[in-house]
Design a protein around this motif. Structure first.
Motif, PDB file in Angstrom:
ATOM      1  N   VAL A  17       0.836  -1.200   0.000  1.00 53.68           N
ATOM      2  CA  VAL A  17       0.000   0.000   0.000  1.00 53.68           C
ATOM      3  C   VAL A  17       0.874   1.253   0.000  1.00 53.68           C
ATOM      4  CG1 VAL A  17      -1.565   1.368   1.413  1.00 53.68           C
ATOM      5  CG2 VAL A  17      -2.004  -1.052   1.086  1.00 53.68           C
ATOM      6  N   LYS A  18       1.874   1.221   0.902  1.00 57.38           N
ATOM      7  CA  LYS A  18       2.777   2.366   0.996  1.00 57.38           C
ATOM      8  C   LYS A  18       3.446   2.637  -0.348  1.00 57.38           C
ATOM      9  CE  LYS A  18       6.358   2.120   3.702  1.00 57.38           C
ATOM     10  NZ  LYS A  18       7.250   1.977   4.849  1.00 57.38           N
ATOM     11  N   LYS A  19       3.926   1.551  -0.950  1.00 56.03           N
ATOM     12  CA  LYS A  19       4.670   1.716  -2.197  1.00 56.03           C
ATOM     13  C   LYS A  19       3.760   2.156  -3.336  1.00 56.03           C
ATOM     14  CE  LYS A  19       8.831  -0.791  -1.475  1.00 56.03           C
ATOM     15  NZ  LYS A  19       9.030  -2.176  -1.037  1.00 56.03           N
ATOM     16  N   LEU A  20       2.527   1.683  -3.346  1.00 55.62           N
ATOM     17  CA  LEU A  20       1.610   2.085  -4.408  1.00 55.62           C
ATOM     18  C   LEU A  20       1.300   3.576  -4.312  1.00 55.62           C
ATOM     19  CD1 LEU A  20      -0.827  -0.941  -4.728  1.00 55.62           C
ATOM     20  CD2 LEU A  20       0.830  -0.129  -6.375  1.00 55.62           C
TER      21      LEU A  20
ATOM     22  N   ALA B 116      12.399  11.614 -18.895  1.00 52.80           N
ATOM     23  CA  ALA B 116      11.238  11.594 -17.997  1.00 52.80           C
ATOM     24  C   ALA B 116      10.379  10.370 -18.279  1.00 52.80           C
ATOM     25  CB  ALA B 116      10.427  12.874 -18.160  1.00 52.80           C
ATOM     26  N   LYS B 117      10.202  10.043 -19.549  1.00 58.44           N
ATOM     27  CA  LYS B 117       9.394   8.870 -19.890  1.00 58.44           C
ATOM     28  C   LYS B 117      10.047   7.613 -19.351  1.00 58.44           C
ATOM     29  CE  LYS B 117       7.131  10.530 -24.061  1.00 58.44           C
ATOM     30  NZ  LYS B 117       7.177  10.552 -25.530  1.00 58.44           N
ATOM     31  N   GLU B 118      11.385   7.570 -19.448  1.00 62.72           N
ATOM     32  CA  GLU B 118      12.133   6.435 -18.927  1.00 62.72           C
ATOM     33  C   GLU B 118      11.905   6.293 -17.427  1.00 62.72           C
ATOM     34  OE1 GLU B 118      14.397   4.535 -20.755  1.00 62.72           O
ATOM     35  OE2 GLU B 118      14.868   3.321 -18.979  1.00 62.72           O
ATOM     36  N   ARG B 119      11.980   7.421 -16.711  1.00 66.30           N
ATOM     37  CA  ARG B 119      11.783   7.396 -15.258  1.00 66.30           C
ATOM     38  C   ARG B 119      10.387   6.893 -14.947  1.00 66.30           C
ATOM     39  NH1 ARG B 119      14.135  12.368 -15.132  1.00 66.30           N
ATOM     40  NH2 ARG B 119      12.177  13.429 -14.678  1.00 66.30           N
ATOM     41  N   LEU B 120       9.448   7.318 -15.754  1.00 65.46           N
ATOM     42  CA  LEU B 120       8.058   6.935 -15.529  1.00 65.46           C
ATOM     43  C   LEU B 120       7.901   5.422 -15.601  1.00 65.46           C
ATOM     44  CD1 LEU B 120       5.239   8.106 -15.074  1.00 65.46           C
ATOM     45  CD2 LEU B 120       4.879   8.013 -17.522  1.00 65.46           C
ATOM     46  N   SER B 121       8.556   4.815 -16.587  1.00 69.01           N
ATOM     47  CA  SER B 121       8.402   3.367 -16.738  1.00 69.01           C
ATOM     48  C   SER B 121       9.033   2.620 -15.579  1.00 69.01           C
ATOM     49  CB  SER B 121       9.021   2.920 -18.062  1.00 69.01           C
ATOM     50  OG  SER B 121      10.419   3.030 -17.989  1.00 69.01           O
ATOM     51  N   LYS B 122      10.066   3.242 -14.943  1.00 66.89           N
ATOM     52  CA  LYS B 122      10.751   2.522 -13.864  1.00 66.89           C
ATOM     53  C   LYS B 122      10.038   2.649 -12.533  1.00 66.89           C
ATOM     54  CE  LYS B 122      15.391   2.239 -15.515  1.00 66.89           C
ATOM     55  NZ  LYS B 122      16.400   3.207 -15.887  1.00 66.89           N
ATOM     56  N   VAL B 123       9.156   3.599 -12.411  1.00 68.09           N
ATOM     57  CA  VAL B 123       8.607   3.926 -11.112  1.00 68.09           C
ATOM     58  C   VAL B 123       7.531   2.920 -10.677  1.00 68.09           C
ATOM     59  CG1 VAL B 123       6.651   5.463 -10.689  1.00 68.09           C
ATOM     60  CG2 VAL B 123       8.954   6.323 -10.421  1.00 68.09           C
ATOM     61  N   LYS B 124       7.189   2.025 -11.582  1.00 71.45           N
ATOM     62  CA  LYS B 124       6.131   1.076 -11.298  1.00 71.45           C
ATOM     63  C   LYS B 124       6.440   0.243 -10.057  1.00 71.45           C
ATOM     64  CE  LYS B 124       3.184  -2.226 -13.708  1.00 71.45           C
ATOM     65  NZ  LYS B 124       2.677  -2.632 -12.391  1.00 71.45           N
TER      66      LYS B 124
ATOM     67  N   TRP C 230      -2.292 -12.483  -2.216  1.00 70.62           N
ATOM     68  CA  TRP C 230      -1.337 -11.409  -1.968  1.00 70.62           C
ATOM     69  C   TRP C 230       0.036 -11.733  -2.536  1.00 70.62           C
ATOM     70  CZ3 TRP C 230       2.978 -12.567   1.009  1.00 70.62           C
ATOM     71  CH2 TRP C 230       2.916 -13.759   1.736  1.00 70.62           C
ATOM     72  N   ALA C 231       0.345 -13.025  -2.606  1.00 71.30           N
ATOM     73  CA  ALA C 231       1.674 -13.408  -3.096  1.00 71.30           C
ATOM     74  C   ALA C 231       1.768 -13.345  -4.606  1.00 71.30           C
ATOM     75  CB  ALA C 231       2.007 -14.807  -2.615  1.00 71.30           C
ATOM     76  N   PHE C 232       0.624 -13.268  -5.282  1.00 67.19           N
ATOM     77  CA  PHE C 232       0.679 -13.372  -6.733  1.00 67.19           C
ATOM     78  C   PHE C 232       0.181 -12.152  -7.465  1.00 67.19           C
ATOM     79  CE2 PHE C 232       2.213 -17.473  -6.349  1.00 67.19           C
ATOM     80  CZ  PHE C 232       1.487 -18.141  -5.373  1.00 67.19           C
ATOM     81  N   GLU C 233      -0.367 -11.183  -6.736  1.00 71.84           N
ATOM     82  CA  GLU C 233      -0.795  -9.961  -7.425  1.00 71.84           C
ATOM     83  C   GLU C 233       0.429  -9.138  -7.723  1.00 71.84           C
ATOM     84  OE1 GLU C 233      -3.075  -8.179  -4.473  1.00 71.84           O
ATOM     85  OE2 GLU C 233      -4.789  -9.479  -4.706  1.00 71.84           O
ATOM     86  N   ASP C 234       0.675  -8.893  -9.004  1.00 74.29           N
ATOM     87  CA  ASP C 234       1.848  -8.070  -9.308  1.00 74.29           C
ATOM     88  C   ASP C 234       1.432  -6.779  -9.940  1.00 74.29           C
ATOM     89  OD1 ASP C 234       4.776 -10.088  -9.992  1.00 74.29           O
ATOM     90  OD2 ASP C 234       4.011  -9.034  -8.252  1.00 74.29           O
TER      91      ASP C 234
END
Lengths: 234, 146
Positions: free
Chosen positions: A80-83, A196-204, B142-146
């Motif tokens: 959650v935090k990371k999202l 910037a586009k490159e950074r965007l793809s990595k931020v996932k 939870w282990a498989f949602e990517d």
């Protein structure tokens, strides 16, 4: 499957200790059959995973949940935090991309204008050079037809030729300078846009850590894995 | 062919399933050759060589021996059945280093597999009821949602 439980346990423990097996692997294993389900749930495995993946977690004596449940909780909180962080980063980068795109449009517009100016100046210069040639030619004898045509050209020109030619030549030089400046600026802005586009793809979002970091820490754990397990029961 | 250390214990040839058998990590490595039935002669040779070199007091020789064994197993793509046989006998003959090398390889084979893959490798029969399977899947999204 002819191995005794303790050997299966050892394989799983070794796998976790050397960071070969992850939470995902253990979950898959737990779904394969009853026996492996039991063996893959063991506290020692998940405590180790907790230690590796969420070291900030301090286990209190009041933890009545199994390490596996604790791991799941930590994992989901972390996700959650990371999202959320990902969302913020994405918005930030998207607004930069918007800005770069806008600037690029602006530069393109200026390039178009400047190119038009350049073309107009070149055309006018061509015309004036013809006039200059004509006025020079008038000074020598020519057949009457040509003479009168040339006279017409000279008379039709209402601007001071020499002066205007100089001005145009300077203007052309300036236009070319501007254009090369704009081309450079366009390239720079484009590079920034691409970055910037490159950074965007990595931020996932990636589970646990960013993928680069994950591989690094795995490799370092592989080499210390042996030491870890020897020390455990001494 | 059997090279024996002063400190070794007599290999426990008979019963490999006694409850009093020490946990694998408490076993000290013995330098007894581990004759393994049903594996190709090539593997037997490599295993024997590993045991020999692993008894050396030189750290480098031991590390090289470990790497050679690992490379051989990978290169020849030793099958899971053979791997498990060696694991069993390494355990029986209390050779911890040999045991580890092969156990690690088994873990490697499990890594990144899906449930079906894990079953396939070990020839595991799915003994869950459909309801149980469903419940398990619900337990682990939870282990498989990517």
């Amino acid at each position: 499957m002819s191995l005794p439980d303790e050997l299966w346990r050892w394989i799983l423990e070794l796998g976790v200790n050397t960071s070969c097996l992850t939470y995902k692997d253990l979950c898959c294993i737990s779904m394969s059959c009853r026996r492996l389900n039991r063996l893959s749930k063991e506290d020692v495995l998940w405590s180790k995973l907790l230690f590796f993946d969420f070291p900030a977690h301090v286990s209190s004596s009041t933890d009545r949940q199994s390490p596996k449940s604790i791991y799941q909780i930590r994992f989901e909180k972390d996700k959650v935090k990371k999202l959320l962080a990902e969302r913020r980063a994405v918005l930030r980068i998207e607004s930069r991309i918007h800005e770069h795109t806008r600037k690029l449009h602006e530069i393109e517009g200026r390039l178009v204008d400047e190119n038009e100016k350049l073309k107009a100046a070149i055309d006018e210069l061509k015309g004036l050079r013809r006039v200059k040639e004509a006025s020079t030619a008038l000074k020598v004898w020519q057949p009457e037809i040509i003479h009168s045509r040339q006279k017409q050209i000279v008379e039709n020109c209402s601007v001071p030729v020499g002066f205007r030619i100089n001005a145009l030549e300077m203007e052309i030089k300036l236009c070319k300078q501007h254009i090369s400046g704009f081309l450079r600026a366009r390239k720079d802005e484009n590079d920034r846009l691409e970055a910037a586009k490159e950074r965007l793809s990595k931020v996932k979002y990636h589970p646990l850590q960013s993928s680069g970091l994950d591989d690094e820490s795995r490799n370092s754990r592989k080499s210390t894995g042996n030491n870890l397990k020897r020390v455990k029961h001494e | 062919m059997a090279e024996v250390n002063e400190t070794d214990q007599t290999p426990n040839l008979g019963d490999s399933t006694t409850p009093s058998q020490p946990k694998p990590e408490q076993i000290t490595t013995t330098n007894v050759a581990v004759p393994i039935p049903d594996v190709g002669p090539q593997l037997q040779v490599v295993v024997d060589e590993f045991i020999l070199k692993n008894g050396s007091s030189d750290e480098e020789v031991r590390t090289a021996a470990r790497n050679d064994l690992r490379d051989f197993i990978e290169r020849e793509e030793i099958g899971i059945t053979t791997l498990l046989v060696v694991v069993k006998y390494a355990h029986e003959f209390k050779n911890a280093d040999l045991l580890d090398a092969f156990c690690e390889r088994v873990a490697d084979l499990i890594k990144d597999k899906k449930v079906v893959g894990v079953r396939e490798i070990f020839g595991i029969v799915n003994d869950f009821t459909p309801e149980e399977e469903h419940a398990l899947r619900d337990e682990h999204p939870w282990a498989f949602e990517d």
